[in-house]
Design an enzyme around this catalytic site. Sequence first.
Site, PDB file in Angstrom:
ATOM      1  N   GLU A  58       7.202   5.655   8.778  1.00  0.00           N
ATOM      2  CA  GLU A  58       7.625   4.768   7.702  1.00  0.00           C
ATOM      3  C   GLU A  58       6.930   5.133   6.390  1.00  0.00           C
ATOM      4  OE1 GLU A  58       8.014  -0.011   6.842  1.00  0.00           O
ATOM      5  OE2 GLU A  58       6.054   0.822   7.380  1.00  0.00           O
ATOM      6  N   TRP A  80      13.168  -0.879  10.293  1.00  0.00           N
ATOM      7  CA  TRP A  80      14.091  -1.431   9.295  1.00  0.00           C
ATOM      8  C   TRP A  80      15.512  -1.630   9.824  1.00  0.00           C
ATOM      9  CZ3 TRP A  80      12.893  -3.124   4.413  1.00  0.00           C
ATOM     10  CH2 TRP A  80      11.603  -2.846   3.941  1.00  0.00           C
ATOM     11  N   TYR A 144      11.006   0.226  -1.413  1.00  0.00           N
ATOM     12  CA  TYR A 144       9.725   0.862  -1.725  1.00  0.00           C
ATOM     13  C   TYR A 144       9.823   2.317  -2.205  1.00  0.00           C
ATOM     14  CZ  TYR A 144       7.845  -3.168   0.769  1.00  0.00           C
ATOM     15  OH  TYR A 144       7.537  -4.452   1.172  1.00  0.00           O
ATOM     16  N   CYS A 195       7.331  -6.909   0.159  1.00  0.00           N
ATOM     17  CA  CYS A 195       6.256  -7.814   0.576  1.00  0.00           C
ATOM     18  C   CYS A 195       4.921  -7.281   0.080  1.00  0.00           C
ATOM     19  CB  CYS A 195       6.240  -7.963   2.088  1.00  0.00           C
ATOM     20  SG  CYS A 195       7.705  -8.772   2.760  1.00  0.00           S
ATOM     21  N   ARG A 215       2.526 -10.177  -1.276  1.00  0.00           N
ATOM     22  CA  ARG A 215       3.007 -11.520  -1.612  1.00  0.00           C
ATOM     23  C   ARG A 215       3.334 -12.344  -0.369  1.00  0.00           C
ATOM     24  NH1 ARG A 215       8.265 -12.407  -0.514  1.00  0.00           N
ATOM     25  NH2 ARG A 215       9.510 -10.554  -0.097  1.00  0.00           N
ATOM     26  N   ASP A 218       3.508 -11.493   7.244  1.00  0.00           N
ATOM     27  CA  ASP A 218       3.803 -11.882   8.622  1.00  0.00           C
ATOM     28  C   ASP A 218       2.607 -11.443   9.459  1.00  0.00           C
ATOM     29  OD1 ASP A 218       4.615 -11.954  11.271  1.00  0.00           O
ATOM     30  OD2 ASP A 218       6.466 -10.831  10.967  1.00  0.00           O
TER      31      ASP A 218
END
Length: 313
Positions: A58, A80, A144, A195, A215, A218
Site C-alpha cells: 500500500e 481498498w 493519497y 484519514c 483526523r 479506526d
Amino acid sequence: MKQYLELCQYVLDNGTQKGDRTGTGTISTFGYQMRFDLQKGFPLLTTKKTAFRLITSELLWFLKGDTNVRTLIQERNPIWDEWAFEQWVNSEEYTGPDMTDFGLRATKDDEFAKVYKQEMDAFKQRVVEDQAFANKYADLGPVYGKQWRSWATENGTIDQIKNVIDSIKNNPNSRRHIVTAWNPAEVDDMALPPCHALFQFYVADGKLSCQLYQRSADIFLGVPFNIASYALLIHLIALECELEVGEFIHTLGDAHIYSNHVEQVKEQLQREPKTLPTLRVNIEGKSIFDLETKDISVEGYDPHPRIKAPIAV
C-alpha cells in the site's frame, strides 16, 4: 507496543458513545498522541498478527502516485477493495444482487456473506482483466497517491514527496518539511477522504523524525497499519536522504473503537507484547520510488495470532 495498548484502554475507559457515517457506532475520544522511538525496533504490532506485506504494498502504491486498486488486487492486497466495490455496486451499470450496506450485512447474515463474496470476487477478476472497467470503477479518485505526487494547481502539478526530500537534503533545519493529503478542492471526488491527513518531517542530530496528524483513527483495524506504514515511510525517506531514523509521533483526532470491535480489543488487551522486529530494505542501487514489495521485509516478527474483525465502509 505498549503505547498502542494504552490507547485502546484509554478509549475504552474515557470514550463517548457516538454514531458515525457507517452506521456502526463507536466509542470515541478526541485528541491523543503516541511516540515511537524507531531506534528501538520496528513498531509492527505483536499482540495480533499484522500483515506487513499489505502495509508495504500500500505504501509503495502511494509513493508511486497510483490511485487505482487494480495494482493492489494484482499484489493480492485487499485493503481498498471495499471502496472500489462500493463505487461499482452503486453505479447504474450494476445489475446484480442488492449490495446495500454490504459491510454490515456480511457480518450478520451468512447467506448474504456468500453472495457478497461471489460479487466481490467477480468484481476483482473483471478489474484485473478489463482495463477500461478498472479505469472507470477501480480508480478511487484523487486519494493519497495523487495528492502526494501530483497535487493539481492552475500551473500544473506539485510532487510533494520529491519536494520534501529535496528540502530535507538541502535545508534540513527548515520547519516546512510538510506533506498534506487533505485537498479541499478535491476531497469530494475521493472514494474516502484522507484519514492520515498531514505529516511533517524533522531533522536533528542526523536523525529523521516525523509527526502525523490523523483526523480519523479506526483503532483496532486501521491504527496498527498506520503506525507501521509511517514508520516504514520514515525509514525510506531517511535512506533516500542518508539519515538515521528518529521518532514517529502519531497524533490522532477522532480516535475510535467501532462497537463491533470492542470484544476484539478486550481480547488483545489480555495479551503480552513481544519483542519488536527489525526492518530490512534492499535499496542498493535504487531510489525509494523504484522499490518493490519484495525489497522490504521484517525479521524476528513473532506475533500473537490474528484477531478477525469486520471493516466499516
